[in-house]
Design a protein around this motif. Structure first.
Motif, short mmCIF file in Angstrom:
data_model
loop_
_atom_site.label_atom_id
_atom_site.label_comp_id
_atom_site.label_asym_id
_atom_site.label_seq_id
_atom_site.Cartn_x
_atom_site.Cartn_y
_atom_site.Cartn_z
N THR A 1 0.64 -1.39 0.02
CA THR A 1 0.11 0.03 -0.18
C THR A 1 0.79 1.38 -0.15
O THR A 1 2.00 1.24 0.56
N LEU A 2 0.38 2.23 -0.73
CA LEU A 2 0.98 3.64 -0.55
C LEU A 2 0.49 4.30 0.57
O LEU A 2 -0.80 4.86 0.40
N LEU A 3 1.41 4.52 1.51
CA LEU A 3 0.72 5.42 2.59
C LEU A 3 1.14 7.06 2.23
O LEU A 3 2.46 7.11 1.77
N VAL A 4 0.04 7.74 2.45
CA VAL A 4 0.08 9.19 1.89
C VAL A 4 -0.21 9.96 3.12
O VAL A 4 -1.07 10.15 3.96
N TYR B 1 4.99 10.30 0.86
CA TYR B 1 4.48 9.20 0.60
C TYR B 1 5.58 7.88 0.77
O TYR B 1 6.53 8.11 0.75
N ALA B 2 4.84 6.75 1.13
CA ALA B 2 5.64 5.57 1.39
C ALA B 2 4.99 4.21 0.86
O ALA B 2 3.82 4.18 1.13
N TRP B 3 5.68 3.56 -0.05
CA TRP B 3 5.39 2.32 -0.48
C TRP B 3 5.88 1.10 0.30
O TRP B 3 6.99 1.09 0.43
N LEU B 4 4.93 0.74 0.97
CA LEU B 4 5.44 -0.55 1.92
C LEU B 4 4.74 -1.70 2.06
O LEU B 4 3.46 -2.01 1.57
N LYS B 5 5.46 -2.87 1.67
CA LYS B 5 4.83 -4.27 1.65
C LYS B 5 4.14 -4.45 3.14
O LYS B 5 4.35 -3.86 3.97
N PRO B 6 3.35 -5.65 2.73
CA PRO B 6 2.63 -6.07 4.09
C PRO B 6 3.33 -6.19 5.36
O PRO B 6 2.96 -5.94 6.50
N HIS C 1 6.30 -4.93 6.31
CA HIS C 1 6.58 -3.52 7.03
C HIS C 1 5.22 -2.72 7.53
O HIS C 1 5.36 -1.84 8.48
N LEU C 2 4.12 -2.82 6.61
CA LEU C 2 2.89 -2.26 7.29
C LEU C 2 2.61 -3.05 8.67
O LEU C 2 2.06 -2.23 9.46
N THR C 3 2.80 -4.08 8.74
CA THR C 3 2.44 -4.86 10.02
C THR C 3 3.31 -4.04 11.21
O THR C 3 2.83 -3.88 12.30
N VAL C 4 4.51 -3.90 10.91
CA VAL C 4 5.62 -3.27 11.81
C VAL C 4 4.93 -1.96 12.22
O VAL C 4 5.07 -1.44 13.23
N TRP C 5 4.61 -1.19 11.14
CA TRP C 5 4.05 0.20 11.21
C TRP C 5 2.84 0.22 12.18
O TRP C 5 2.77 1.00 12.87
N LEU C 6 1.92 -0.66 12.01
CA LEU C 6 0.95 -0.83 12.84
C LEU C 6 1.30 -1.22 14.28
O LEU C 6 0.58 -0.62 15.26
N GLN C 7 2.31 -2.03 14.39
CA GLN C 7 2.72 -2.46 15.66
C GLN C 7 3.18 -1.24 16.59
O GLN C 7 3.02 -1.09 17.87
N LYS C 8 3.77 -0.36 16.12
CA LYS C 8 4.41 0.93 16.56
C LYS C 8 3.15 2.08 16.77
O LYS C 8 3.62 2.97 17.06
N GLY C 9 1.78 1.67 16.37
CA GLY C 9 0.86 2.63 16.77
C GLY C 9 0.74 3.77 15.60
O GLY C 9 -0.25 4.48 15.66
N GLY C 10 1.00 3.05 14.26
CA GLY C 10 0.62 3.86 13.03
C GLY C 10 1.81 4.88 12.88
O GLY C 10 2.65 4.69 12.82
N PRO C 11 1.22 6.24 12.60
CA PRO C 11 2.19 7.39 12.42
C PRO C 11 3.40 7.32 13.60
O PRO C 11 3.23 7.27 14.66
N THR C 12 4.60 7.32 13.05
CA THR C 12 5.70 7.34 13.97
C THR C 12 6.76 8.50 13.28
O THR C 12 6.54 9.05 12.36
N SER C 13 7.85 8.81 14.08
CA SER C 13 8.69 9.75 13.86
C SER C 13 9.37 9.76 12.54
O SER C 13 9.40 8.90 11.91
N ARG C 14 9.83 11.08 12.11
CA ARG C 14 10.50 11.05 10.65
C ARG C 14 11.61 10.15 10.87
O ARG C 14 12.08 9.55 9.98
N GLU C 15 12.32 9.90 11.86
CA GLU C 15 13.58 8.99 11.98
C GLU C 15 13.22 7.54 11.42
O GLU C 15 13.85 6.91 11.04
N TRP C 16 12.03 7.12 11.94
CA TRP C 16 11.61 5.68 11.51
C TRP C 16 11.40 5.56 10.09
O TRP C 16 11.77 4.63 9.50
#
Length: 427
Positions: free
Chosen positions: A78-81, A111-116, A118-133
């Motif tokens: 998915t493309l996160l925008v 925007y970020a093109w992330l595979k499933p 990587h999206l799972t990790v993103w969700l585990q971190k609570g969704g939006p994360t810092s720019r460093e992530w």
């Protein structure tokens, strides 16, 4: 293109308008940021990821896709925008690459093109994360702009009106030449819907840019409208002066003078009074004689209080930022850089109102008071909405009750008296 529109961690910089809606539902030009993003990316499947309390409002809107749905998000790459991204004009077709990557505008991800996985990790971190992530992925450069504050919307608004006209479908409307109008400038830059009504003695100036009058608009006699400008469906202009760079949303009642401002919709400014370089939410009522100052007498840059921090805008012209359902009384004066939270009320005073009034607070010459009778406030909302043929949805009611409880807690946490607060003099 499978797209999810995301609110990042810096969305609070767009208060008070984002208190009641996701950031991508803010208007710039004629359309919302979401509409521009989806149009630019040629999106075919759409989801949303936003703060939980504004997700309630989004669910009440027609035609939205998956909202805060982790199972939907993990189904495919998915493309996160970034919801704050203002894309350039036109359309692009991104290549669906096999590897994840992030596209940047300066120091902000667009925007970020992330595979499933990587999206799972993103969700585990609570969704939006810092720019460093986001920097762990290969970087690309994106065009456009990331909007950090509401005054930046006003910077872009005139150009975005022209861009929306170029990218839209306004050519099907009746040409201006078929109507008896006084048009200064190119008549082909005036777009009038067949159901719009324009009375005699109206002047429309398209020399600075296009003017769009959508369905059911009524422009009464002795009005002057300067482009670039867009008037939303069903709005009425009462002998007003509408300066360039202005967007009036649907079902508004506008009189007096408006310059380089955005009014989201269903707002009443029927009487005389100046509104300049301001962003106004929905269902706002600005009573007769309400004026916004947008220029300091010493021409110094204007500061604005956002999220309890005073921010220098680095701009000389900045007006007011007014949340949904806010109200002013007769003759209210709003100083430069004023912020009115949702449901704020400003009663007549002998001087400028305070430059920051929290949500669900009333201010008058006697001081400031937290409004705690939410049932009474919502009954008023129902009456106001019924007058425009609308109803308060259950999702909207839950959102407003949540904001009211937050306002009450903030009021108590900061030891603010609910009765009277002495007002400091305007700077």
């Amino acid at each position: 293109m499978r797209v999810c529109l995301v609110e990042d961690e810096r969305v609070a910089g767009l208060e008070p308008l984002v208190a009641t809606r996701p950031v991508n539902q803010l208007i710039c030009g004629i359309t919302t940021l979401a509409a521009k993003q989806l149009r630019h990316l040629s999106a075919t499947e759409v989801g949303y990821w936003c703060r939980h309390h504004v997700a309630e409002w989004l669910r009440s809107q027609p035609g939205v896709g998956a909202i805060n749905d982790p199972e939907w998000l993990k189904q495919a790459t998915t493309l996160l925008v970034n919801g704050r991204w203002l894309p350039p004009g036109g359309h692009i077709q991104l290549v669906a690459k096999t590897d994840s990557y992030v596209a940047w505008v300066g120091e902000d991800w667009a925007y970020a093109w992330l595979k499933p996985e990587h999206l799972t990790v993103w969700l585990q971190k609570g969704g939006p994360t810092s720019r460093e992530w986001w920097r762990q992925w290969p970087a690309q450069t994106a065009s456009g702009r990331i909007l950090a504050h509401l005054w930046e919307f006003l910077d872009c608004n005139g150009a975005e009106i022209a861009r929306d006209v170029a990218d839209g479908d306004y050519g099907r409307w009746w040409p201006a030449a078929s109507r008896r109008l006084t048009v200064l400038g190119p008549s082909e830059w005036l777009y009038v819907h067949p159901t719009a009504e324009i009375e005699p003695q109206v002047v429309i100036d398209t020399r600075p840019g296009p003017v769009v009058l959508e369905s059911g608009v009524c422009v009464q006699a002795f009005s002057r409208i300067e482009g670039p400008c867009a008037i939303g469906a069903g709005s009425i202009i009462y002998g007003a002066k509408i300066r360039g760079g202005t967007t009036i949303g649907p079902r508004c009642r506008i009189g007096g003078e408006v310059e380089n401002s955005i009014v989201i919709g269903y707002t009443n400014k029927y009487h005389e009074g100046f509104l300049g370089h301001s962003y106004v939410g929905a269902w706002v009522n600005l009573a007769a004689g309400t004026h916004t100052s947008d220029l300091r007498c010493d021409y110094a840059p204007v500061t604005v209080t956002i999220a309890e921090k005073e921010i220098c805008t680095n701009r000389r012209k900045v007006g007011a930022f007014i949340g949904d359902h806010a109200k002013t009384g007769l003759g209210v004066l709003l100083d430069v850089g004023t912020v009115l939270g949702p449901f704020a009320q400003v009663l007549p005073m002998s001087t400028f109102a305070p430059r920051f009034i929290p949500a669900f607070h009333r201010v008058s010459g006697r001081g400031m008071k937290c409004l705690r009778d939410v049932d009474r406030i919502l009954n008023t909302v129902r009456i106001v909405m019924q007058r425009r043929g609308c109803e308060l949805s259950a999702e909207e009611e839950r959102l407003y009750r949540f904001l009211a409880s937050q306002a009450a807690q903030t009021n108590m946490a900061s030891s603010i008296s609910t009765d009277v607060i002495p007002l400091r003099k305007s700077a």
